[in-house]
Design an enzyme around this catalytic site. Structure first.
Site, PDB file in Angstrom:
ATOM      1  N   ASP A 238       0.860  -1.177   0.000  1.00 21.28           N
ATOM      2  CA  ASP A 238       0.000   0.000   0.000  1.00 21.28           C
ATOM      3  C   ASP A 238       0.899   1.229   0.000  1.00 21.28           C
ATOM      4  O   ASP A 238       2.038   1.193   0.466  1.00 21.28           O
ATOM      5  CB  ASP A 238      -0.879   0.025   1.252  1.00 21.28           C
ATOM      6  CG  ASP A 238      -1.684  -1.250   1.416  1.00 21.28           C
ATOM      7  OD1 ASP A 238      -2.373  -1.630   0.461  1.00 21.28           O
ATOM      8  OD2 ASP A 238      -1.605  -1.866   2.495  1.00 21.28           O
ATOM      9  N   ASP A 277      -2.402  -3.127  -4.433  1.00 19.02           N
ATOM     10  CA  ASP A 277      -3.174  -3.497  -3.244  1.00 19.02           C
ATOM     11  C   ASP A 277      -3.991  -2.276  -2.842  1.00 19.02           C
ATOM     12  O   ASP A 277      -4.739  -1.738  -3.640  1.00 19.02           O
ATOM     13  CB  ASP A 277      -2.244  -3.992  -2.144  1.00 19.02           C
ATOM     14  CG  ASP A 277      -2.990  -4.695  -1.017  1.00 19.02           C
ATOM     15  OD1 ASP A 277      -4.186  -4.996  -1.186  1.00 19.02           O
ATOM     16  OD2 ASP A 277      -2.386  -4.942   0.036  1.00 19.02           O
ATOM     17  N   ASP A 281      -4.171   1.560   4.302  1.00 19.41           N
ATOM     18  CA  ASP A 281      -4.767   0.569   5.200  1.00 19.41           C
ATOM     19  C   ASP A 281      -4.468   0.964   6.646  1.00 19.41           C
ATOM     20  O   ASP A 281      -3.356   1.407   6.963  1.00 19.41           O
ATOM     21  CB  ASP A 281      -4.223  -0.830   4.939  1.00 19.41           C
ATOM     22  CG  ASP A 281      -4.893  -1.504   3.745  1.00 19.41           C
ATOM     23  OD1 ASP A 281      -5.795  -0.893   3.145  1.00 19.41           O
ATOM     24  OD2 ASP A 281      -4.504  -2.639   3.406  1.00 19.41           O
ATOM     25  N   ARG A 334     -14.175  -0.057  -0.922  1.00 22.96           N
ATOM     26  CA  ARG A 334     -13.432   0.231   0.313  1.00 22.96           C
ATOM     27  C   ARG A 334     -13.124   1.712   0.480  1.00 22.96           C
ATOM     28  O   ARG A 334     -11.977   2.135   0.431  1.00 22.96           O
ATOM     29  CB  ARG A 334     -12.125  -0.576   0.371  1.00 22.96           C
ATOM     30  CG  ARG A 334     -12.322  -2.070   0.312  1.00 22.96           C
ATOM     31  CD  ARG A 334     -11.007  -2.806   0.460  1.00 22.96           C
ATOM     32  NE  ARG A 334     -11.165  -4.236   0.261  1.00 22.96           N
ATOM     33  CZ  ARG A 334     -10.171  -5.122   0.267  1.00 22.96           C
ATOM     34  NH1 ARG A 334      -8.930  -4.698   0.476  1.00 22.96           N
ATOM     35  NH2 ARG A 334     -10.399  -6.395   0.074  1.00 22.96           N
TER      36      ARG A 334
END
Length: 464
Positions: A238, A277, A281, A334
């Protein structure tokens, strides 16, 4: 005289030391003066930290009091207290060296220009001896390997083992660990990172501001034949990970896939060769995080808060995150997906692009989550219904009030439940956010956020 109608979705705006009340009405902002005042306040709010800090001292700015979960407890000051450890860097080597100097003593790192991590996209530089992607494709094709067993038991001298070794080399080259009490700021409108992964892990008190992130491109995605009905390619890295860290403020950054959107990636075994990805996060016991005035654009798996249903031991009672005044544009899913945490999502602008045929959802309700989504604005292109904005992954209540879709108030939970009666969502979340410095009427959010969010804005304010 324009009549102002008062109702429960009123939002208070702090403007130049006084308070202006802005009211949402169907399709419009009730008072143009309030919207203009709100935009003026947004510029000041977007460009300033606590106290009397000015743009000239961006690295010294701290998170204002009451500005989201990261302001709780000891607050978030990054390296503002430092006078000895101030570094200006313009290369990946200089950046990693600056991170290492002084340990966890307060430090300010100023990033000048665009820094490219690792080999600059030369995947061959990371390949372990003997690794051959064409041979990998031959060895693990569904016709040869099947779809009933994953590759986890493959030995080190297999193509999967050599892929793992190659991936470890890339990870070491492009990942940078951020120590406690650190502020990292971009200097200039084009400051940022290409292909880097910042890891904020197990530390406290970090600020990341005014940076452009082009997502890392995983050179060695893993094939998993058992992922879904027909298998999937899974990638790592990420742009930023908050892993078990506390008091983290990410503000005025821009996250994109840059020169390598998913549409440019090939397919193998009939599946997209996914080399991205997430963009951000927040996982594994991370807590007290504020994400404000950022742009998240043109990405698939964007922002995950909590990465496993089985992580209750680390995540229950933590993962408290505030997301406000962010632009989420051209995303698949997301934004965020939430597990366990009390997450406050307000005054964000979601732009759903009909050209993104793979759009799935924006707000994901996961295990034991307690999501509050208020006064957000959603701009939907034709073909995307309001019912698809929420997605239920687990049984967990949420609050979703005073949101607007294409300028009109919409009950997102009711819209979801009507379209997906078998995935009924319950309300309310059972808590009320208290840590907010300003709340705008949702109808004003698109103009405010689109103008003031993202990297480079703080420099634009300095120019004035």
């Amino acid at each position: 005289m324009r009549r102002v109608v008062r109702h429960r979705c009123a939002a208070r705006l702090t403007v130049a030391g006084c308070t202006a009340l802005a009211l949402a009405v169907t399709g419009t902002v009730a008072a143009g003066g309030a919207a203009a005042a709100g935009e003026a306040a947004a510029g000041k709010s977007a460009g300033r930290g606590a106290g009397e800090a000015t743009g000239k001292h961006l690295g010294r700015q701290t998170l204002p009091a009451q500005d989201g979960w990261a302001s709780s407890g000891s607050g978030t000051t990054g390296g503002a207290a430092d006078s000895a450890h101030v570094h200006t860097v313009s290369s990946w080597e200089e950046f990693k060296a600056a991170l290492a100097k002084g340990g966890s003593a307060p430090k300010i790192i100023k990033v000048r220009g665009t820094i490219t991590a690792g080999s600059g996209g030369d995947c061959a530089a990371y390949e372990a001896a003997g690794y051959d992607f064409d041979q990998y494709l031959a060895d693990y094709s569904p016709e040869v390997w099947g779809r009933d067993k994953d590759l986890s038991d493959e030995p080190d001298d297999s193509q999967e083992g050599l892929r793992r070794a190659s991936a470890a080399r890339q990870a070491a080259a492009i990942t940078a660990r951020v120590p406690a009490n650190t502020t990292i700021v971009g200097i200039g409108r084009r400051a940022g990172f290409t292909g880097a992964g910042l890891r904020i892990q197990g530390v406290d008190n970090v600020i990341i501001r005014n940076l452009r992130f082009e997502s890392p491109l995983d050179c060695f995605p893993q094939w998993d034949p058992t992922d879904g009905d027909s298998g999937n390619w899974n990638s790592e890295y990420d742009s930023a990970v908050v892993h078990g860290a506390t008091h983290v403020w990410l503000d005025h950054n821009t996250f994109t896939d840059g020169r390598h959107p998913d549409s440019s990636l090939p397919s193998y075994y009939g599946r997209l060769y996914q080399q991205h990805d997430g963009e951000l996060d927040i996982v594994r016991g991370a807590d007290q995080v504020t994400v404000s005035w950022n742009v998240f654009a043109d990405h698939d798996k964007t922002l995950m808060i909590g990465n496993s249903d089985s992580a209750a031991d680390t995540d229950r009672g933590r993962l408290r995150v505030t997301l406000h005044h962010n632009l989420f544009s051209g995303l698949v899913e997301r934004a965020p997906r939430v597990r366990f945490g009390k997450v406050d999502v307000y005054n964000n602008h979601y732009v759903i692009d009909a050209r993104r045929a793979s759009y799935s959802y924006s707000l994901g309700i996961g295990k034991e989550s307690r999501l509050v989504a208020e006064k957000n604005a959603f701009t939907l292109a034709g073909g995307v219904s309001a019912g698809r904005l929420l997605k239920k992954w687990s049984e967990a209540p949420l609050t979703a009030e005073c949101n607007v879709v294409n300028g009109r108030p919409v009950d997102l939970i009711a819209a979801h439940n009507a379209e997906f009666p078998g995935q009924h969502l319950e309300s309310p979340a059972g808590w009320k956010p208290r840590l907010r410095t300003r709340v705008d009427t949702p109808n004003a959010v698109p103009r405010l956020v689109d103008r003031w969010a993202g990297a480079g804005v703080l420099d634009r304010l300095l120019d004035r």
